[in-house]
Motif scaffolding. Structure first.
Motif, PDB file in Angstrom:
ATOM      1  N   ALA A 186       0.835  -1.197   0.000  1.00  0.00           N
ATOM      2  CA  ALA A 186       0.000   0.000   0.000  1.00  0.00           C
ATOM      3  C   ALA A 186       0.876   1.256   0.000  1.00  0.00           C
ATOM      4  O   ALA A 186       2.099   1.209   0.186  1.00  0.00           O
ATOM      5  CB  ALA A 186      -0.918  -0.011   1.215  1.00  0.00           C
ATOM      6  N   GLU A 187       0.221   2.399  -0.193  1.00  0.00           N
ATOM      7  CA  GLU A 187       0.938   3.668  -0.317  1.00  0.00           C
ATOM      8  C   GLU A 187       1.760   4.021   0.924  1.00  0.00           C
ATOM      9  O   GLU A 187       2.877   4.517   0.782  1.00  0.00           O
ATOM     10  CB  GLU A 187      -0.059   4.781  -0.627  1.00  0.00           C
ATOM     11  N   PRO A 188       1.265   3.783   2.161  1.00  0.00           N
ATOM     12  CA  PRO A 188       2.112   4.111   3.322  1.00  0.00           C
ATOM     13  C   PRO A 188       3.438   3.350   3.315  1.00  0.00           C
ATOM     14  O   PRO A 188       4.482   3.913   3.664  1.00  0.00           O
ATOM     15  CB  PRO A 188       1.233   3.694   4.512  1.00  0.00           C
ATOM     16  N   GLU A 189       3.407   2.072   2.907  1.00  0.00           N
ATOM     17  CA  GLU A 189       4.657   1.317   2.846  1.00  0.00           C
ATOM     18  C   GLU A 189       5.574   1.872   1.764  1.00  0.00           C
ATOM     19  O   GLU A 189       6.798   1.901   1.928  1.00  0.00           O
ATOM     20  CB  GLU A 189       4.378  -0.162   2.593  1.00  0.00           C
ATOM     21  N   GLN A 190       4.999   2.312   0.664  1.00  0.00           N
ATOM     22  CA  GLN A 190       5.816   2.896  -0.398  1.00  0.00           C
ATOM     23  C   GLN A 190       6.477   4.192   0.080  1.00  0.00           C
ATOM     24  O   GLN A 190       7.639   4.454  -0.238  1.00  0.00           O
ATOM     25  CB  GLN A 190       4.965   3.167  -1.631  1.00  0.00           C
ATOM     26  N   LEU A 191       5.735   4.988   0.852  1.00  0.00           N
ATOM     27  CA  LEU A 191       6.323   6.207   1.405  1.00  0.00           C
ATOM     28  C   LEU A 191       7.470   5.870   2.351  1.00  0.00           C
ATOM     29  O   LEU A 191       8.535   6.504   2.316  1.00  0.00           O
ATOM     30  CB  LEU A 191       5.246   7.009   2.136  1.00  0.00           C
ATOM     31  N   LEU A 192       7.265   4.847   3.184  1.00  0.00           N
ATOM     32  CA  LEU A 192       8.326   4.420   4.094  1.00  0.00           C
ATOM     33  C   LEU A 192       9.536   3.919   3.307  1.00  0.00           C
ATOM     34  O   LEU A 192      10.683   4.185   3.676  1.00  0.00           O
ATOM     35  CB  LEU A 192       7.798   3.318   5.016  1.00  0.00           C
ATOM     36  N   TRP A 193       9.278   3.216   2.209  1.00  0.00           N
ATOM     37  CA  TRP A 193      10.381   2.727   1.374  1.00  0.00           C
ATOM     38  C   TRP A 193      11.170   3.902   0.793  1.00  0.00           C
ATOM     39  O   TRP A 193      12.402   3.863   0.748  1.00  0.00           O
ATOM     40  CB  TRP A 193       9.828   1.859   0.247  1.00  0.00           C
ATOM     41  N   ASN A 194      10.471   4.923   0.325  1.00  0.00           N
ATOM     42  CA  ASN A 194      11.149   6.094  -0.236  1.00  0.00           C
ATOM     43  C   ASN A 194      12.083   6.735   0.794  1.00  0.00           C
ATOM     44  O   ASN A 194      13.222   7.111   0.482  1.00  0.00           O
ATOM     45  CB  ASN A 194      10.127   7.118  -0.725  1.00  0.00           C
ATOM     46  N   VAL A 219      27.457  -0.129  -0.136  1.00  0.00           N
ATOM     47  CA  VAL A 219      26.431  -0.340  -1.157  1.00  0.00           C
ATOM     48  C   VAL A 219      25.413  -1.373  -0.687  1.00  0.00           C
ATOM     49  O   VAL A 219      24.296  -1.446  -1.196  1.00  0.00           O
ATOM     50  CB  VAL A 219      27.092  -0.771  -2.488  1.00  0.00           C
ATOM     51  N   ALA A 220      25.788  -2.183   0.296  1.00  0.00           N
ATOM     52  CA  ALA A 220      24.836  -3.147   0.854  1.00  0.00           C
ATOM     53  C   ALA A 220      23.616  -2.462   1.464  1.00  0.00           C
ATOM     54  O   ALA A 220      22.544  -3.072   1.571  1.00  0.00           O
ATOM     55  CB  ALA A 220      25.525  -4.015   1.908  1.00  0.00           C
ATOM     56  N   LEU A 221      23.768  -1.197   1.861  1.00  0.00           N
ATOM     57  CA  LEU A 221      22.615  -0.483   2.420  1.00  0.00           C
ATOM     58  C   LEU A 221      21.499  -0.329   1.383  1.00  0.00           C
ATOM     59  O   LEU A 221      20.368  -0.786   1.614  1.00  0.00           O
ATOM     60  CB  LEU A 221      23.064   0.878   2.958  1.00  0.00           C
ATOM     61  N   PRO A 222      21.755   0.303   0.235  1.00  0.00           N
ATOM     62  CA  PRO A 222      20.674   0.366  -0.762  1.00  0.00           C
ATOM     63  C   PRO A 222      20.327  -1.000  -1.342  1.00  0.00           C
ATOM     64  O   PRO A 222      19.202  -1.211  -1.789  1.00  0.00           O
ATOM     65  CB  PRO A 222      21.235   1.308  -1.844  1.00  0.00           C
ATOM     66  N   LEU A 223      21.281  -1.957  -1.351  1.00  0.00           N
ATOM     67  CA  LEU A 223      20.954  -3.291  -1.855  1.00  0.00           C
ATOM     68  C   LEU A 223      19.842  -3.922  -1.029  1.00  0.00           C
ATOM     69  O   LEU A 223      18.918  -4.540  -1.569  1.00  0.00           O
ATOM     70  CB  LEU A 223      22.200  -4.183  -1.840  1.00  0.00           C
ATOM     71  N   GLY A 224      19.912  -3.777   0.286  1.00  0.00           N
ATOM     72  CA  GLY A 224      18.846  -4.305   1.132  1.00  0.00           C
ATOM     73  C   GLY A 224      17.509  -3.655   0.839  1.00  0.00           C
ATOM     74  O   GLY A 224      16.463  -4.319   0.828  1.00  0.00           O
ATOM     75  N   ILE A 225      17.528  -2.346   0.582  1.00  0.00           N
ATOM     76  CA  ILE A 225      16.284  -1.646   0.255  1.00  0.00           C
ATOM     77  C   ILE A 225      15.765  -2.103  -1.111  1.00  0.00           C
ATOM     78  O   ILE A 225      14.561  -2.189  -1.346  1.00  0.00           O
ATOM     79  CB  ILE A 225      16.496  -0.114   0.272  1.00  0.00           C
ATOM     80  N   LEU A 226      16.674  -2.399  -2.047  1.00  0.00           N
ATOM     81  CA  LEU A 226      16.258  -2.912  -3.359  1.00  0.00           C
ATOM     82  C   LEU A 226      15.600  -4.286  -3.230  1.00  0.00           C
ATOM     83  O   LEU A 226      14.639  -4.588  -3.939  1.00  0.00           O
ATOM     84  CB  LEU A 226      17.466  -2.984  -4.297  1.00  0.00           C
ATOM     85  N   VAL A 227      16.126  -5.117  -2.350  1.00  0.00           N
ATOM     86  CA  VAL A 227      15.487  -6.421  -2.112  1.00  0.00           C
ATOM     87  C   VAL A 227      14.086  -6.224  -1.540  1.00  0.00           C
ATOM     88  O   VAL A 227      13.132  -6.934  -1.912  1.00  0.00           O
ATOM     89  CB  VAL A 227      16.361  -7.269  -1.171  1.00  0.00           C
ATOM     90  N   TRP A 228      13.930  -5.278  -0.638  1.00  0.00           N
ATOM     91  CA  TRP A 228      12.603  -4.938  -0.108  1.00  0.00           C
ATOM     92  C   TRP A 228      11.674  -4.565  -1.262  1.00  0.00           C
ATOM     93  O   TRP A 228      10.532  -5.024  -1.336  1.00  0.00           O
ATOM     94  CB  TRP A 228      12.769  -3.804   0.896  1.00  0.00           C
ATOM     95  N   SER A 229      12.164  -3.710  -2.163  1.00  0.00           N
ATOM     96  CA  SER A 229      11.341  -3.313  -3.308  1.00  0.00           C
ATOM     97  C   SER A 229      10.970  -4.516  -4.161  1.00  0.00           C
ATOM     98  O   SER A 229       9.833  -4.643  -4.623  1.00  0.00           O
ATOM     99  CB  SER A 229      12.099  -2.283  -4.154  1.00  0.00           C
ATOM    100  N   ALA A 230      11.929  -5.427  -4.390  1.00  0.00           N
ATOM    101  CA  ALA A 230      11.657  -6.602  -5.215  1.00  0.00           C
ATOM    102  C   ALA A 230      10.573  -7.478  -4.604  1.00  0.00           C
ATOM    103  O   ALA A 230       9.771  -8.083  -5.318  1.00  0.00           O
ATOM    104  CB  ALA A 230      12.937  -7.407  -5.413  1.00  0.00           C
ATOM    105  N   LEU A 231      10.531  -7.538  -3.280  1.00  0.00           N
ATOM    106  CA  LEU A 231       9.554  -8.382  -2.603  1.00  0.00           C
ATOM    107  C   LEU A 231       8.179  -7.749  -2.532  1.00  0.00           C
ATOM    108  O   LEU A 231       7.166  -8.460  -2.548  1.00  0.00           O
ATOM    109  CB  LEU A 231      10.037  -8.704  -1.180  1.00  0.00           C
ATOM    110  N   ARG A 232       8.106  -6.427  -2.473  1.00  0.00           N
ATOM    111  CA  ARG A 232       6.840  -5.782  -2.128  1.00  0.00           C
ATOM    112  C   ARG A 232       6.271  -4.865  -3.194  1.00  0.00           C
ATOM    113  O   ARG A 232       5.117  -4.468  -3.106  1.00  0.00           O
ATOM    114  CB  ARG A 232       7.032  -4.975  -0.835  1.00  0.00           C
ATOM    115  N   PHE A 233       7.061  -4.508  -4.234  1.00  0.00           N
ATOM    116  CA  PHE A 233       6.598  -3.519  -5.191  1.00  0.00           C
ATOM    117  C   PHE A 233       6.672  -4.067  -6.611  1.00  0.00           C
ATOM    118  O   PHE A 233       7.343  -5.077  -6.860  1.00  0.00           O
ATOM    119  CB  PHE A 233       7.428  -2.235  -5.071  1.00  0.00           C
ATOM    120  N   PRO A 234       6.003  -3.413  -7.568  1.00  0.00           N
ATOM    121  CA  PRO A 234       6.034  -3.896  -8.956  1.00  0.00           C
ATOM    122  C   PRO A 234       7.431  -3.860  -9.544  1.00  0.00           C
ATOM    123  O   PRO A 234       8.303  -3.109  -9.091  1.00  0.00           O
ATOM    124  CB  PRO A 234       5.095  -2.911  -9.688  1.00  0.00           C
ATOM    125  N   PRO A 235       7.676  -4.677 -10.583  1.00  0.00           N
ATOM    126  CA  PRO A 235       9.007  -4.710 -11.198  1.00  0.00           C
ATOM    127  C   PRO A 235       9.482  -3.353 -11.704  1.00  0.00           C
ATOM    128  O   PRO A 235      10.675  -3.055 -11.625  1.00  0.00           O
ATOM    129  CB  PRO A 235       8.826  -5.711 -12.352  1.00  0.00           C
TER     130      PRO A 235
END
Length: 735
Positions: A186-194, A219-235
């Motif tokens: 949902a949008e709140p999670e996307q805001l938190l991801w941003n 670089v592992a810091l944004p890599l972890g956030i990218l994995v979060w995006s892969a699991l929860r957001f559209p490609p």
């Protein structure tokens, strides 16, 4: 005209993006090889040509020429080599990518093939470009290996990080399909991801500014956030995030910003680029995998909630919607209608079942056209439909039902030079929210429809919650009398069909399912279960039929011990009522005690739908029956309510994959994916899988390739009377 303008605009956009990528890359040129550390334009080139075709590849040399004219002057002798390297490279990469079937950019398979195509593109471009650098005197011959390595890795990083975002952004159809077909955060999670992503960039820059030999590890810091995006957001979301991250990290490293040291040696650049390629590729592959999983789950839910023939709601979805409507406080009066086509079997018998399906689709269209906006419509099975008419009194509901019947009577379906027509009968029951249960209402509407048919059909019969006066109880009980008469005369006939292993190493001996047939004592007609079991279950005769089948099966096996000795799995279907019959387990225990057939060779099949009605009770039933040694199979798996939510709660031994998926494997990628998913889930849970309705050797080979354990269907053998079946040798491993 608009189409031409749109194409021109897209072409200009691709050139502009290519030039922008090239301009960015010119800031990263350095080292003895004089090659850009990162070439984002390669990803734009591959995506653009893949999306629009090889004819559009001309934007690549045009963009390359503008890059050299505006941002990166080169010797005139090198210019043709540079333009040719990128142009020929992208053509090679795309031709390799398109050689394999399937161009859905939202799949893991396509992503891996795109990466291989990018590698071919990068190799081709690197070889041509670096040879040109040597020929034009830009680098010495001894720098050629370094130049090839860096050119190749820089192009490949551009493909891995920029191509997915560009391709998905250009593919509007895929973006729309993602939005419509799956559910994401949902949008709140996307805001938190941003916030988390921006914070990771800042922390990465701050940590690097402090110095140290391991700054790149941040670089592992944004890599972890990218994995979060892969699991929860559209490609597309993940692809954009990967592109921004790679542009930022490569820029910081290439231009020595925020404390990041610029690569001083070729090996440093190779290590950096290899690491960044992995960081870019892994989240995208994970994102595609998660999207495929979501799409499969959404497709299963859609299939469970939608009738595949008509596109109307399925019976289960309709029931859920009606129950919700009945629970709405203050909702206006409504009516539940049950519609059944009159003498529809004549169309199937005289014109074919295909013609019957065409007629049903047409009738569904008529019903859909006449329903009001807030009404609910479903096909509940065969030639039967159900409607919830909202905001109408009984008189209004009856008038609307009669108008619908007139429309159905006037409908004509052209088939093979003939015009097919039919009529229908409707049972109506008026209801108020909170008054009456759905099952009770449907039963009353069904009974009223039955009465309408008994009175000649093509009419409406209105019932009320307490009004049995309009229901002809004698007519409603005709099926009950017929079934009981058949049971008393032992007119049930047992047929058997083999269940054969598809691979070596599985248990030998006979594996078979007992199939029920009913012999009408008056006409001698042999009837399939689909004709009499719905009526039997409606009038709660399912358990009595179950007991009769078990008794006859065990009696025959006890009377034929040599045949029984060859049986390893005897599968018997149980009705939903057996799971709630308090005396059923005792009956089975007593019958096994009196006979010689071991209980561990009995396998009872229960349907997914009946099991999930009361999941806890179904599991208690299974547990107690297991105490007798009996095994269990979950029948018709994949067609119920969100199947995967219940599989871990039911302790069964086999998953029987519904035959509708097996039949469509050859032509439907979705059915093939469903079969593969169910089989993999069965194996993960330590169960065996059985594919029903295996009708051809091609299906057998496909099932075996997927790792399915057993197959059942006409390709193996057809159901035979039990004595005839055991007279033939048992079927072993199906090679």
């Amino acid at each position: 005209m608009q189409q031409t303008q749109r194409r021109i605009g897209l072409f200009v956009l691709l050139v502009a993006l290519y030039v922008a990528g090239g301009a960015y890359a010119t800031e990263l040129v350095g080292g003895p090889a004089q090659v850009a550390l990162f070439w984002p334009a390669s990803g734009i080139a591959l995506a653009g040509v893949m999306r629009f075709g090889a004819r559009w590849a001309v934007f690549v040399p045009i963009g390359g020429l503008l890059v050299h004219l505006l941002f990166a002057p080169v010797p005139l002798a090198f210019l043709p080599w540079s333009l040719a390297s990128n142009f020929i490279g992208v053509l090679v990469g795309v031709s390799l990518l398109k050689r394999a079937p399937g161009n859905d950019p939202l799949t893991v398979d396509f992503g891996l093939r795109a990466l291989l195509g990018g590698m071919a593109m990068a190799v081709t471009s690197a070889l041509i470009g670096t040879v040109g650098m040597v020929q034009s005197g830009m680098i010495a011959l001894d720098a050629l290996p370094s130049a090839i390595s860096l050119w190749f890795l820089g192009d490949l990083l551009g493909v891995a990080s920029i191509a997915p975002a560009t391709l998905l952004a250009l593919a509007r159809r895929e973006r729309r399909r993602v939005a419509d077909g799956t559910s994401y955060a949902a949008e709140p999670e996307q805001l938190l991801w941003n916030v988390a992503m921006a914070s990771s960039y800042l922390l990465m820059a701050w940590g690097a500014s402090l110095g140290g030999n391991y700054a790149l590890g941040l670089v592992a810091l944004p890599l972890g956030i990218l994995v979060w995006s892969a699991l929860r957001f559209p490609p597309l979301h993940t692809a954009m995030a990967v592109a921004v991250t790679m542009l930022l990290v490569a820029g910081m490293a290439g231009m020595a910003l925020a404390g990041y040291p610029a690569p001083a040696h070729t090996r440093d650049s190779v290590s950096l680029l290899s690491f960044l390629i992995a960081v870019a590729a892994l989240p995208m592959i994970l994102s595609f995998a998660m999207h495929q999983q979501r799409s499969s789950a959404a497709s299963l839910t859609q299939r469970a909630n939608t009738d595949p023939l008509t596109g109307l709601a399925s019976r289960s979805a309709f029931e859920e919607q009606v129950r919700a409507a009945l629970a709405e406080p203050g909702a206006p009066q409504m009516a539940l209608a049950y519609l059944d086509l009159d003498h529809f079997k004549l169309i199937n018998d005289t014109a074919s079942h295909v013609a019957g399906d065409s007629m049903i689709r047409g009738i569904a269209g008529v019903i859909e056209a006449h329903r009001h906006r807030d009404d609910l419509v479903a096909r509940t099975g065969g030639d039967e439909f159900a409607l919830l008419l909202r905001n109408c009194t009984p008189m209004v509901a009856e008038d609307r039902a009669r108008a619908l019947l007139r429309a159905i009577e006037g409908y004509r379906c052209g088939w093979d030079g003939r015009m097919l027509a039919t009529t229908a009968s409707v049972g109506l029951v008026a209801c108020q929210p909170g008054q009456g249960d759905y099952a009770q209402l449907l039963s009353q509407a069904d009974a009223a429809c039955f009465t309408a048919k008994e009175k000649g059909g093509n009419r409406v019969c209105l019932a009320s919650l307490d009004g049995g006066e309009l229901l002809d109880r004698t007519a409603a009980m005709k099926w009950v009398v017929r079934i009981r008469e058949s049971l008393e005369h032992h007119a049930l006939e047992l047929h058997c069909q083999s269940i054969v292993p598809l691979r070596a190493g599985l248990q030998s001996g006979r594996h078979f399912e007992v199939l029920l047939r009913l012999r009408d004592p008056r006409t001698g007609e042999l009837m399939m279960p689909g004709r009499f079991m719905p009526a039997a279950e409606r009038f709660h005769l399912g358990t009595r039929i179950d007991r009769e089948v078990i008794s006859q099966t065990l009696d025959w096996l006890d009377a034929n011990p040599e045949a029984a000795a060859t049986a390893r799995t005897c599968a018997i279907n149980l009705s939903g009522d057996a799971l709630i019959d308090d005396g059923f387990i005792g009956f089975v225990a007593e019958r096994l005690r009196r006979g010689g057939f071991p209980g561990d060779r009995l396998c009872f099949e229960i349907t997914e739908t009946s099991a999930v009605r009361d999941l806890a009770r179904a599991q208690r039933f299974i547990t107690e029956m297991r105490g007798l040694g009996c095994r269990f199979a979950l029948d018709d798996f994949g067609t119920g309510f969100c199947s995967f939510n219940y599989v871990q709660a039911l302790d069964v031994d086999y998953f029987k994959i519904d035959g509708s998926f097996v039949r469509d494997m050859d032509t439907s990628p979705l059915s093939l994916a469903v079969v593969r998913s169910i089989n993999e889930i069965a194996h993960v849970l330590g169960k065996h899988s059985i594919a029903e309705h295996t009708e051809s050797d091609a299906q057998r080979r496909a099932l075996a390739a997927l790792g399915v354990d057993y197959a059942q269907g006409h390709a193996v053998d057809r159901p035979l009377p039990i004595a005839t079946y055991f007279a033939a040798p048992p079927r072993g491993f199906w090679q």
